[in-house]
Write a protein that holds these residues in place. Structure first.
Motif, mmCIF file in Angstrom:
data_model
loop_
_atom_site.group_PDB
_atom_site.id
_atom_site.type_symbol
_atom_site.label_atom_id
_atom_site.label_comp_id
_atom_site.label_asym_id
_atom_site.label_seq_id
_atom_site.Cartn_x
_atom_site.Cartn_y
_atom_site.Cartn_z
ATOM 1 N N LYS A 107 0.639 -1.143 0.101
ATOM 2 C CA LYS A 107 0.056 -0.033 -0.057
ATOM 3 C C LYS A 107 0.995 1.166 0.226
ATOM 4 O O LYS A 107 1.825 1.374 0.567
ATOM 5 N N LYS A 115 0.195 5.418 0.359
ATOM 6 C CA LYS A 115 -0.607 6.628 0.387
ATOM 7 C C LYS A 115 -0.635 7.857 -0.443
ATOM 8 O O LYS A 115 0.743 7.993 -0.553
ATOM 9 N N LYS A 153 -2.090 15.365 -5.183
ATOM 10 C CA LYS A 153 -2.303 15.110 -6.659
ATOM 11 C C LYS A 153 -2.214 16.478 -7.348
ATOM 12 O O LYS A 153 -2.997 17.271 -6.926
ATOM 13 N N TYR A 198 0.652 12.038 -9.196
ATOM 14 C CA TYR A 198 0.420 11.564 -7.945
ATOM 15 C C TYR A 198 1.745 11.355 -7.300
ATOM 16 O O TYR A 198 3.012 10.700 -7.712
ATOM 17 N N LEU A 237 -5.544 -1.305 -8.331
ATOM 18 C CA LEU A 237 -6.563 -0.955 -7.799
ATOM 19 C C LEU A 237 -7.403 -2.283 -7.443
ATOM 20 O O LEU A 237 -7.719 -2.947 -8.245
ATOM 21 N N LYS A 276 -10.082 8.896 -9.799
ATOM 22 C CA LYS A 276 -11.336 9.521 -8.900
ATOM 23 C C LYS A 276 -10.643 9.451 -7.537
ATOM 24 O O LYS A 276 -11.310 10.041 -6.484
ATOM 25 N N LEU A 277 -9.538 8.876 -7.096
ATOM 26 C CA LEU A 277 -8.858 8.900 -5.809
ATOM 27 C C LEU A 277 -8.270 10.407 -5.560
ATOM 28 O O LEU A 277 -8.109 11.197 -6.387
ATOM 29 N N ASP A 291 -6.193 8.698 0.038
ATOM 30 C CA ASP A 291 -6.492 7.269 -0.308
ATOM 31 C C ASP A 291 -5.154 6.628 -0.591
ATOM 32 O O ASP A 291 -4.167 7.062 -0.614
ATOM 33 N N TYR A 292 -5.100 5.349 -1.063
ATOM 34 C CA TYR A 292 -4.103 4.443 -1.292
ATOM 35 C C TYR A 292 -4.239 3.813 -2.724
ATOM 36 O O TYR A 292 -5.210 3.666 -3.025
#
Length: 273
Positions: free
Chosen positions: A10, A12, A16, A26, A44, A78-79, A83-84
């Protein structure tokens, strides 16, 4: 315990940044230390996975500039920070930075091909004494497709930076590109005859972009007398596993994910689909 190379970790999203209507950069919390030119497998859960070049990195983070073009990248779009994303890598061979020391480095990048070389440019921007000089040639479809506008302005304070667009958009305004750069319309190949090359032996070239752009850009440099061994390219392929197992990126007997994506042109010219 043996680490499973197929299991992602993961990361973080720290920030963005919008580049164009379709492209976002990102910044991800990450402790890896990649080599400029390497890529990650980005996923994802429940959506899918895709290969993305590392556009920059530093202490505790990496950056990737991602274009919204499909299901996975549409989900990433959309993140938001906090979010991760899930990452595997880094994979592949990067650019041999030491081969460019005390040389005249020319970087020709078309479209999103500027992302894989951004960290190379930043490396030498922070250490300009390592180069004789640096020319950065970039080409985009329209002014609205230009990536890293602020960086182009910054780089132009130290290096020669040229930006060209295939055509003007409805605004017809080149001023939106970058204040400090030389700007014009036309293909990136048209920029090459104007590059001053005092010594062919001292020139090293990096070319990254769509396959057709790399082909004809390399031909222009070869016509100017550069040796194939002094040109490097980076292949944009569908690297699926990143480990040389699935064969999605294979060209003849070469696995791009293992032996590339960065190749010396002496080898790359033989890699034909």
């Amino acid at each position: 315990m043996v680490k499973n190379s197929y299991i992602p970790f993961k990361a973080k999203i720290l920030a963005k940044y919008q580049q164009t209507e379709l492209d976002w950069t990102y910044r991800l919390e990450c402790q890896i230390q990649p080599i400029a030119g390497q890529f990650m497998e980005v996923s994802l859960p429940g959506v899918g996975e895709c290969p993305i070049s590392i556009s920059d990195f530093g202490d505790g983070y990496i950056e990737m500039t991602i274009r919204r073009v499909g299901q996975v990248t549409g989900g990433i779009d959309k993140l938001v920070p906090g979010d991760y994303l899930f990452l595997r890598g880094p994979y592949g061979k990067g650019f041999p930075l030491e081969s460019f020391y005390n040389k005249h480095l020319i970087i020709a990048a078309g479209g999103t091909g500027l992302a894989p070389v951004k960290s190379v440019i930043n490396y030498f921007y922070a250490r300009p004494e390592l180069l004789q000089r640096c020319d950065i040639l970039t080409g985009f479809k329209t002014p609205n497709d230009v990536l890293f506008k602020h960086d182009l302005d910054k780089w132009a304070q130290t290096f020669r930076v040229e930006v060209t667009v295939d055509k003007l958009d409805e605004s017809g305004n080149l001023e939106v590109i970058a204040n400090s750069c030389s700007r014009r319309t036309g293909l990136i190949t048209a920029l090459i005859p104007d590059v001053e090359i005092p010594s062919l032996e001292d020139v090293r070239v990096i070319i990254v972009g769509p396959p057709v752009m790399m082909k004809f850009t390399a031909q222009e440099f070869l016509c100017r007398g550069l040796a194939k061994e002094n040109i490097w390219v980076s292949f944009e392929r569908k690297m699926s596993c990143g480990l040389g197992k699935c064969g999605h990126c294979k060209i003849d007997e070469t696995y791009v994910c293992l032996e590339g994506p960065v190749f010396n042109f002496a080898q790359a010219q033989t890699l034909l689909d």
